[in-house]
Design a protein around this motif. Structure first.
Motif, PDB file in Angstrom:
ATOM      1  N   ALA A   1       0.829  -1.204   0.000  1.00  0.00           N
ATOM      2  CA  ALA A   1       0.000   0.000   0.000  1.00  0.00           C
ATOM      3  C   ALA A   1       0.865   1.257   0.000  1.00  0.00           C
ATOM      4  O   ALA A   1       0.590   2.213  -0.734  1.00  0.00           O
ATOM      5  CB  ALA A   1      -0.945  -0.002   1.205  1.00  0.00           C
ATOM      6  N   SER A   2       1.918   1.262   0.783  1.00  0.00           N
ATOM      7  CA  SER A   2       2.809   2.424   0.843  1.00  0.00           C
ATOM      8  C   SER A   2       3.526   2.658  -0.477  1.00  0.00           C
ATOM      9  O   SER A   2       3.606   3.789  -0.959  1.00  0.00           O
ATOM     10  CB  SER A   2       3.837   2.250   1.961  1.00  0.00           C
ATOM     11  OG  SER A   2       3.200   2.307   3.202  1.00  0.00           O
ATOM     12  N   VAL A   3       4.048   1.593  -1.071  1.00  0.00           N
ATOM     13  CA  VAL A   3       4.747   1.705  -2.356  1.00  0.00           C
ATOM     14  C   VAL A   3       3.810   2.254  -3.428  1.00  0.00           C
ATOM     15  O   VAL A   3       4.217   3.043  -4.282  1.00  0.00           O
ATOM     16  CB  VAL A   3       5.336   0.338  -2.785  1.00  0.00           C
ATOM     17  CG1 VAL A   3       5.780   0.336  -4.225  1.00  0.00           C
ATOM     18  CG2 VAL A   3       6.499  -0.043  -1.872  1.00  0.00           C
ATOM     19  N   ALA A   4       2.548   1.871  -3.388  1.00  0.00           N
ATOM     20  CA  ALA A   4       1.568   2.308  -4.386  1.00  0.00           C
ATOM     21  C   ALA A   4       1.036   3.711  -4.118  1.00  0.00           C
ATOM     22  O   ALA A   4       0.290   4.258  -4.930  1.00  0.00           O
ATOM     23  CB  ALA A   4       0.413   1.322  -4.443  1.00  0.00           C
ATOM     24  N   GLY A   5       1.388   4.301  -2.979  1.00  0.00           N
ATOM     25  CA  GLY A   5       0.905   5.644  -2.658  1.00  0.00           C
ATOM     26  C   GLY A   5      -0.456   5.675  -2.004  1.00  0.00           C
ATOM     27  O   GLY A   5      -1.109   6.708  -1.975  1.00  0.00           O
ATOM     28  N   THR A   6      -0.902   4.545  -1.477  1.00  0.00           N
ATOM     29  CA  THR A   6      -2.183   4.478  -0.768  1.00  0.00           C
ATOM     30  C   THR A   6      -1.957   3.892   0.621  1.00  0.00           C
ATOM     31  O   THR A   6      -2.497   2.835   0.952  1.00  0.00           O
ATOM     32  CB  THR A   6      -3.210   3.609  -1.542  1.00  0.00           C
ATOM     33  OG1 THR A   6      -2.675   2.284  -1.677  1.00  0.00           O
ATOM     34  CG2 THR A   6      -3.529   4.185  -2.899  1.00  0.00           C
ATOM     35  N   PRO A   7      -1.149   4.550   1.451  1.00  0.00           N
ATOM     36  CA  PRO A   7      -0.800   3.987   2.765  1.00  0.00           C
ATOM     37  C   PRO A   7      -2.027   3.547   3.558  1.00  0.00           C
ATOM     38  O   PRO A   7      -2.991   4.290   3.682  1.00  0.00           O
ATOM     39  CB  PRO A   7      -0.089   5.132   3.471  1.00  0.00           C
ATOM     40  CG  PRO A   7       0.340   6.057   2.400  1.00  0.00           C
ATOM     41  CD  PRO A   7      -0.640   5.896   1.276  1.00  0.00           C
TER      42      PRO A   7
ATOM     43  N   GLY B   1      -2.364  -1.058  11.091  1.00  0.00           N
ATOM     44  CA  GLY B   1      -2.539   0.177  10.327  1.00  0.00           C
ATOM     45  C   GLY B   1      -2.994  -0.009   8.900  1.00  0.00           C
ATOM     46  O   GLY B   1      -3.070   0.947   8.136  1.00  0.00           O
ATOM     47  N   VAL B   2      -3.325  -1.227   8.501  1.00  0.00           N
ATOM     48  CA  VAL B   2      -3.796  -1.492   7.143  1.00  0.00           C
ATOM     49  C   VAL B   2      -5.249  -1.947   7.203  1.00  0.00           C
ATOM     50  O   VAL B   2      -5.592  -2.836   7.981  1.00  0.00           O
ATOM     51  CB  VAL B   2      -2.958  -2.593   6.456  1.00  0.00           C
ATOM     52  CG1 VAL B   2      -3.517  -2.916   5.080  1.00  0.00           C
ATOM     53  CG2 VAL B   2      -1.512  -2.189   6.361  1.00  0.00           C
ATOM     54  N   THR B   3      -6.086  -1.336   6.378  1.00  0.00           N
ATOM     55  CA  THR B   3      -7.477  -1.754   6.268  1.00  0.00           C
ATOM     56  C   THR B   3      -7.659  -2.431   4.921  1.00  0.00           C
ATOM     57  O   THR B   3      -7.284  -1.888   3.887  1.00  0.00           O
ATOM     58  CB  THR B   3      -8.432  -0.554   6.379  1.00  0.00           C
ATOM     59  OG1 THR B   3      -8.207   0.087   7.640  1.00  0.00           O
ATOM     60  CG2 THR B   3      -9.889  -0.994   6.299  1.00  0.00           C
ATOM     61  N   LEU B   4      -8.228  -3.622   4.959  1.00  0.00           N
ATOM     62  CA  LEU B   4      -8.468  -4.408   3.758  1.00  0.00           C
ATOM     63  C   LEU B   4      -9.955  -4.353   3.444  1.00  0.00           C
ATOM     64  O   LEU B   4     -10.784  -4.653   4.299  1.00  0.00           O
ATOM     65  CB  LEU B   4      -8.015  -5.851   4.001  1.00  0.00           C
ATOM     66  CG  LEU B   4      -8.034  -6.818   2.840  1.00  0.00           C
ATOM     67  CD1 LEU B   4      -7.143  -6.330   1.697  1.00  0.00           C
ATOM     68  CD2 LEU B   4      -7.568  -8.190   3.309  1.00  0.00           C
TER      69      LEU B   4
END
Length: 108
Positions: free
Chosen positions: A19-25, A59-62
């Motif tokens: 998500a971070s690499v894609a710009g959507t942390p 910290g990640v929502t799926l």
């Protein structure tokens, strides 16, 4: 939000990295595609494409599409890596049959 899908620590770390690499942390999307070895194959993409939250960890929502939520109920998403690469896997329960690839499953 009650977790529909469980996420292991390894899966949460990899989801967060992607998500971070894609710009959507902090935002990832899971949807199910038709599989060959079993009925459903997981597909993960960065961002919140549609649906509602099905799991949250570290910290990640799926998110997942509303019509697929029942199929995800009670499953666990894991991530395994070795020197030849890595991938997300569905850990099976009594009601689920997983393919040897680990990312395809069918409900009994």
């Amino acid at each position: 939000m009650g977790a529909i899908l469980q996420i292991t620590a390894a899966a949460a770390a990899e989801l967060g990295r992607q998500a971070s690499v894609a710009g959507t942390p902090g935002l990832m999307h899971l949807d199910l595609q038709h599989g060959h070895c079993e009925k459903h194959v997981i597909r993960l993409q960065p961002g919140h494409l549609s649906g509602r939250p099905v799991a949250r960890a570290d910290g990640v929502t799926l998110h997942a599409p509303e019509p697929q939520i029942e199929l995800l109920q009670g499953l666990t998403l894991d991530y395994r890596s070795d020197i030849s690469g890595g991938g997300f896997l569905i850990l099976s329960s009594d009601q689920v049959r997983c393919c040897a690839c680990g990312s395809a499953f069918s409900r009994h």
